[in-house]
Design an enzyme around this catalytic site. Structure first.
Site, short mmCIF file in Angstrom:
data_model
loop_
_atom_site.label_atom_id
_atom_site.label_comp_id
_atom_site.label_asym_id
_atom_site.label_seq_id
_atom_site.Cartn_x
_atom_site.Cartn_y
_atom_site.Cartn_z
N GLU A 81 0.89 -1.25 -0.21
CA GLU A 81 -0.09 -0.15 -0.02
C GLU A 81 0.86 1.15 0.09
OE1 GLU A 81 -2.90 -0.20 2.91
OE2 GLU A 81 -4.29 -1.39 1.80
N GLU A 102 -6.26 -8.28 -1.12
CA GLU A 102 -6.57 -8.31 0.44
C GLU A 102 -8.07 -8.01 0.50
OE1 GLU A 102 -4.58 -5.75 3.44
OE2 GLU A 102 -2.68 -6.16 2.24
C1 GLA Z 1 -4.16 -2.80 4.82
C2 GLA Z 1 -2.64 -3.70 4.90
C3 GLA Z 1 -2.42 -4.82 5.65
C4 GLA Z 1 -3.41 -4.83 6.96
C5 GLA Z 1 -4.67 -4.44 6.64
C6 GLA Z 1 -5.78 -4.24 7.59
O1 GLA Z 1 -4.60 -3.44 3.79
O2 GLA Z 1 -2.17 -3.71 3.77
O3 GLA Z 1 -1.49 -5.00 6.27
O4 GLA Z 1 -2.82 -3.90 7.87
O5 GLA Z 1 -4.92 -3.04 5.95
O6 GLA Z 1 -5.69 -5.32 8.65
#
Ligand code: GLA
Length: 594
Positions: free
Chosen positions: A160, A236
């Protein structure tokens, strides 16, 4: 091992040239006891998955600079071999930054000693800092790639990044390192699906994927606009969420979450379910958030996932399996798994309550650990003492008039004693940084806990400990406090402490209990009656407990228990209101919100 090609097609992933949809679930090997890895992977397959994904935590693999560890619970190669043994594929996300609610987002705390390094950037000092770690991981991945007969089909670069920075030179430097190390499978990035984040978080040569848990059609459209060709993937798919101390336990409705998954799969996308099974933030591994108020993450990483913290299928497991079955062939269920989705989860055994007794005070256990004299109030980073507890001491040479101690900030919780008598607590989450003292003379002891380093946002890498200047206010008079003494709190002294016949009391005390078991078993240790502290089972660090919840149990994985006498050690930093250790038939993760 047969070798296969795995590539990016116009609209799909291609396995040996044929369209292939990734059905993956996240398992963090570092949040699961290694003797339970196989079981969790096997259940992932039973749910209908064809792939298991994991992050790789730099901070745990390189606890001290230059000392890399890939053994025991950090044996990533063994974890991947178990995935391969189930005929599943693997996705690996080595960061170096991973977020993941992990201490520092996976960045090791020693990296923050030099406050001038620009983290997650093309600053050459940052790039050099992760080289040994990244090399060590990638070296282990090369022969485990699918085109060499291994399970690994994808690796992710950073995490991210579009939510943090805008530095294509950094992403390019990282990508080049992956390629130079011999990584030939496709590389991906993940970002929240906004046009800006998707743009800043990737490079043309990387497959851009999204992170979201709902509104799949809309999110996939945004993803498609950002990247006109290539497979669509939600890297995700958030099917639950994590919890903070003092807040509620997060759940998502299983039927609703399954409907979201169905939408995603109906749109033809690939998926990584975050999490298949969350596991536990054992020891001091949990991170924290701060959007203006510090929020430390709890010990459980149950995540309301299809497999609960103890690895047992939940309603979500069955609903997800059913959805996956609409889009792919399902394997037969493993022998012994209850096939009725409504069947209650297997309860834990509940050993009889046993006495909990004080062993010795923390002061007494640390009597031999020297203090170091320093002039100005130092942060823990300046001292190179990166996590856990830290002792500060100063002699106040005032008089009997009361005074106020004022600091810039307390990161993250401080217990103060004046001449050995508790005088109060300073809590970062309550924005507390000043405390009144009944007099301005005496020895002031401050025990400071790091409750977890931030894992997200611009304050990543902030210094910890007591943040100065430290001032003593007496009437209108203000004096800066100098001449401090600081001392480490080596946790092994606590686990190894032997009784000294003391009777216990408020403040930091070590307590112990002996629990007889006739065989190893998963347990839910009740923390009702405990204040705030750390727990170890037969020397294994179960993690933090805290009266304010939401969780009121700690998960004890069967492999750390034994037939015979088991030893529980607690470091209680406040006060116990029980003289017994008790167990619950199930994990109690706390009240939820409608
Ligand atoms: C983001 C991050 C993950 C985690 C999620 C929340 O997507 O990429 O590493 O922190 O949020 O659980």
């Amino acid at each position: 091992m047969p070798q296969h090609t795995f590539t990016i097609g116009e609209t799909d992933f291609l396995l040996d040239g044929n369209e292939f949809r990734i059905l993956s679930g996240a398992l963090h090997y570092f949040r699961i006891h290694p003797d339970q890895w196989r079981d969790r992977i096997h259940l992932g397959k039973a749910m209908g998955l064809n792939t298991i994904e994991t992050y790789v935590p730099w901070n745990l693999h390189e606890l001290r600079p230059g000392r890399l560890d890939f053994t025991g619970g950090l044996d990533l190669e063994r974890f991947l071999d178990l995935i391969a043994a189930e005929d599943l594929h693997a996705i690996v996300r080595p960061g170096p930054y991973i977020c993941a609610e992990l201490d520092g987002g996976g960045l090791p705390a020693w990296l923050f000693d030099d406050t001038t390094i620009r983290l997650r950037s093309s600053d050459p000092r940052f790039l050099a800092s992760f080289d040994p770690y990244l090399h060590a991981v990638l070296d282990r991945m090369v022969d485990r790639q699918i085109d060499r007969g291994g399970p690994v089909i994808l690796l992710q670069v950073e995490n991210e990044f579009g939510a943090y920075g805008d530095d294509p030179t950094y992403l390019q430097a990282l990508t080049d390192r992956f390629r130079r190390a011999g990584i030939t499978v496709p590389l991906t990035t993940v970002d929240q699906p906004t046009p800006q984040m998707l743009r800043d978080g990737t490079l043309p040569e990387l497959l851009t994927t999204g992170s979201f848990g709902s509104r799949a059609t809309e999110r996939l459209r945004t993803l498609r606009q950002a990247q006109p060709t290539g497979p669509l993937m939600c890297s995700e798919f958030w099917c639950g969420w994590f919890d903070h101390w003092g807040a509620h336990h997060h759940t998502t409705d299983a039927a609703q979450s399954a409907a979201e998954l169905d939408d995603l799969l109906s749109a033809g996308a690939s998926v990584n379910i975050y999490m298949l099974h969350g596991g536990t933030n054992f020891g001091l591994t949990s991170g924290a958030n701060d959007k203006g108020t510090y929020q430390p993450t709890v010990t459980s990483y149950d995540y309301d996932a299809p497999l609960d913290e103890a690895g047992r299928p939940t309603e979500k497991f069955w609903r997800f399996r059913e959805v996956i079955g609409r889009h792919a062939a399902l394997p037969p269920l493993p022998h012994g798994l209850p096939t009725d989705p409504a069947a209650p989860r297997q309860p834990f055994r509940t050993p009889e309550p046993v006495p909990l007794s004080p062993v010795r005070s923390l002061d007494s256990a640390l009597a031999e650990v020297p203090f170091t004299a320093v002039d100005e109030l130092p942060t823990r980073d300046a001292l190179g003492i990166h996590r856990g507890l830290l002792r500060y001491r100063i002699t106040l040479d005032g008089d009997d008039r009361p005074a106020v101690l004022r600091l810039s900030e307390v990161r993250d919780r401080a217990w103060l004693r004046l001449d050995g008598i508790p005088v109060g607590t300073l809590a970062r989450e309550d924005h507390e940084s000043a405390l009144w003292l009944p007099r301005s003379r005496g020895v002031l002891d401050i025990l400071v806990e790091d409750c977890g380093r931030l894992n997200y946002g611009p304050r990543l890498g902030e210094p910890k400990g007591l943040i100065g200047p430290a001032q003593l206010h007496r009437g209108p008079e203000v004096r800066e406090l100098t001449d401090w003494q600081v001392g480490e709190v080596p946790l092994e002294r606590i686990v190894e402490a032997t009784p000294d016949g003391a009777a216990g009391g408020p403040g930091a005390w070590i307590h112990r209990a002996e629990i007889p078991l006739d065989r190893p078993t998963d347990l839910a240790l009740l923390t009702d009656g405990l204040g705030k502290g750390l727990a170890w089972w037969n020397g294994f660090p179960l993690g933090r407990y805290w009266r304010k919840g939401p969780q009121t149990t700690l998960f004890v994985p069967a492999p750390v228990t034994c037939a015979g006498t088991n030893e529980l050690t607690l470091l209680e930093l406040e006060v116990l209101t029980t003289e017994q250790v008790r167990f619950a038939p199930d994990l109690r993760l706390g009240p939820t919100e409608e």
